[in-house]
Design a protein around this motif. Structure first.
Motif, PDB file in Angstrom:
ATOM      1  N   CYS A  69      14.340  57.055  30.402  1.00 28.55           N
ATOM      2  CA  CYS A  69      13.186  56.468  31.086  1.00 28.55           C
ATOM      3  C   CYS A  69      13.583  55.234  31.889  1.00 28.55           C
ATOM      4  O   CYS A  69      12.984  54.947  32.926  1.00 28.55           O
ATOM      5  CB  CYS A  69      12.096  56.119  30.086  1.00 28.55           C
ATOM      6  N   CYS A  73      12.073  56.479  35.115  1.00 30.45           N
ATOM      7  CA  CYS A  73      10.727  55.933  35.323  1.00 30.45           C
ATOM      8  C   CYS A  73      10.727  54.456  35.719  1.00 30.45           C
ATOM      9  O   CYS A  73       9.717  53.948  36.185  1.00 30.45           O
ATOM     10  CB  CYS A  73       9.880  56.100  34.064  1.00 30.45           C
ATOM     11  N   CYS A  92       7.560  54.355  26.921  1.00 29.35           N
ATOM     12  CA  CYS A  92       7.223  54.709  28.305  1.00 29.35           C
ATOM     13  C   CYS A  92       5.991  55.623  28.331  1.00 29.35           C
ATOM     14  O   CYS A  92       5.939  56.621  27.630  1.00 29.35           O
ATOM     15  CB  CYS A  92       8.408  55.394  28.964  1.00 29.35           C
ATOM     16  N   CYS A 102       4.772  58.425  32.170  1.00 29.31           N
ATOM     17  CA  CYS A 102       6.188  58.724  32.039  1.00 29.31           C
ATOM     18  C   CYS A 102       6.505  59.938  32.913  1.00 29.31           C
ATOM     19  O   CYS A 102       5.804  60.932  32.869  1.00 29.31           O
ATOM     20  CB  CYS A 102       6.532  58.995  30.580  1.00 29.31           C
ATOM     21  N   GLN A 103       7.582  59.830  33.684  1.00 25.36           N
ATOM     22  CA  GLN A 103       7.963  60.929  34.578  1.00 25.36           C
ATOM     23  C   GLN A 103       8.595  62.093  33.814  1.00 25.36           C
ATOM     24  O   GLN A 103       8.721  63.183  34.334  1.00 25.36           O
ATOM     25  CB  GLN A 103       8.997  60.445  35.607  1.00 25.36           C
TER      26      GLN A 103
HETATM   27 ZN   LIG Z   1       9.470  57.629  30.939  1.00 24.24          ZN
END
Ligand SMILES: [Zn+2]
Ligand SMILES: [Zn+2]
Ligand SMILES: [Zn+2]
Ligand SMILES: [Zn+2]
Ligand SMILES: [Zn+2]
Ligand SMILES: [Zn+2]
Length: 393
Positions: A69, A73, A92, A102-103
């Motif tokens: 992350c 992110c 995240c 969060c991506q």
């Molecule tokens: Zn993340």
């Protein structure tokens, strides 16, 4: 977006020339794959990064994110590397991050990692002196305590910074790990190990006994536990807690035979003596495992001290083009476009394309500019927009 081409130029040829050292260097900076958040793995000992950019909306302090992350992110955020923290779940995309998603892995809306422990490290402050860490300016060696996992300046450990050098630290080559004096006071049954050949030690006599360390981590679970295991029913302050030793603690009855406590070999250490322990290789073998001590590790919640802890590492990233890719990453980091391209998952997938794109520059020794990189991404961006499918990458 700044448009001074000259400032942001990088010769790919230079990178190729230094391929080997760059790869090593890049490998140190980004050694692992960053395509998975560790959240679903639960509480792990892992590398943690605090983000100063993502302000928690809940009024809580800053949270910490996992390695993946930190890149995927929070790549262009102001991150603080906290190194390994035990028992930590990635924050995240949780409530602590005030709604920013969060991506890598969506989290439940109300996710809050209640058992994560946060301290001043998450504000970028370390050591007893709580100085804000500045990697550019910090010159002193710092050591991470095995128990509290905070980092301490050498000149704070030996007292020099406070104007009184109490002892000299052993040479760096001569010890492997460090246990801080706050922790040996909290878990005072560890103090006598200063007599063991497996430890070097530094001693500081407290002059105004009871005033020095008042501010430290009063809330931690171990404190509460010490109060509970103490024979006294009065609530104790941290400063008094060091009085809790083997005798003051409710212990199981000693069994006969070879269940002899190693600690009995050594004189008890006075309460007003602070002990810093510098542990030499295989020091854990020296820790007593008698029934008394086993009970103490358990009740103080420091059983982890008995074995070298497992630390989670994401899978290795063995892409051969790391250094070249990394040079692209450095340029990318300067572009606000980066966030628009959905973070570093996108980079990872774009890697091959980008390496292909950079190759002619490398071959010809031509200079690649921010403009070139931008053009590359803009072409990718428009490809994506015109495509119905997810074939962008
Ligand atoms: Zn993340
Ligand atoms: Zn994560
Ligand atoms: Zn962030
Ligand atoms: Zn310090
Ligand atoms: Zn400590
Ligand atoms: Zn023992």
């Amino acid at each position: 977006m700044a448009s001074e081409d000259t400032k942001d130029t990088v010769t790919v040829g230079e990178y190729l020339e230094q391929q080997k050292s760059l790869e090593e260097e890049a490998g140190e900076v980004l050694p692992w794959n960053f395509d998975r958040c560790t959240y679903s793995k639960g509480h792990l000992r892992q590398a943690v990064y605090a983000c100063k950019t993502c302000k928690p909306s809940t009024g809580s302090g800053p949270g910490g994110v996992c390695y993946s992350c930190s890149i995927a992110c929070h790549a262009d955020h102001d991150l603080i590397e906290l190194f390994n923290k035990r028992n930590f779940q990635c924050d995240c995309g949780t409530a602590r991050f005030g709604g920013s998603a969060c991506q890598l892995e969506p989290k439940p809306q109300d996710a809050l990692n209640e058992t994560n422990l946060y301290n001043h490290n998450f504000e970028g402050r370390f050591c007893w002196c709580k100085v804000e860490y500045d990697p550019e300016r910090e010159e002193a060696n710092m050591h991470q305590c095995v128990l509290c996992e905070d980092w301490f300046h050498e000149n704070c450990i030996n007292g020099e910074k406070q104007g009184e050098k109490n002892f000299s630290l052993p040479d760096l080559d001569n010890f492997e790990e460090y246990i801080c004096r706050t922790c040996t006071s909290k878990h005072s049954f560890l103090k006598p190990y200063k007599n063991s050949h497996m430890f070097f030690s530094g001693q500081t006599v407290r002059k105004n006994d009871g005033t020095k360390e008042k501010d430290n981590d009063k809330k931690s679970k171990n404190d509460q536990l010490q109060v509970e295991t103490s024979a006294s029913t009065n609530k104790r302050k941290l400063d008094d807690e060091q009085e809790i030793d083997l005798k003051a603690t409710a212990l199981p009855k000693k069994t006969k035979g070879d269940d002899v406590c190693k600690l009995e070999r050594w004189e008890p250490v006075k309460n007003n003596i602070d002990v810093d322990l510098f542990c030499i290789q295989n020091w854990r073998d020296e820790l007593c495992r008698c029934s008394k001590c086993t009970y103490l590790y358990k009740s103080h919640q420091i059983e982890f001290i008995l074995q070298e802890e497992e630390t989670y590492e994401p899978p290795q990233d063995d892409d051969a083009h790391t250094s070249l890719f990394d040079s692209g990453m450095k340029l990318l980091a300067q572009m606000d476009r980066v966030t628009a391209i959905e973070g570093a998952i996108a980079y990872a997938k774009l890697r091959d394309d980008l390496v292909e794109f950079l190759k002619p520059f490398g071959d010809s020794g031509k200079t690649v500019t921010e403009q070139d990189i931008r053009a590359f991404f803009e072409s990718k961006w428009s490809e994506r927009k015109t495509s119905d499918t997810n074939s962008f990458f």
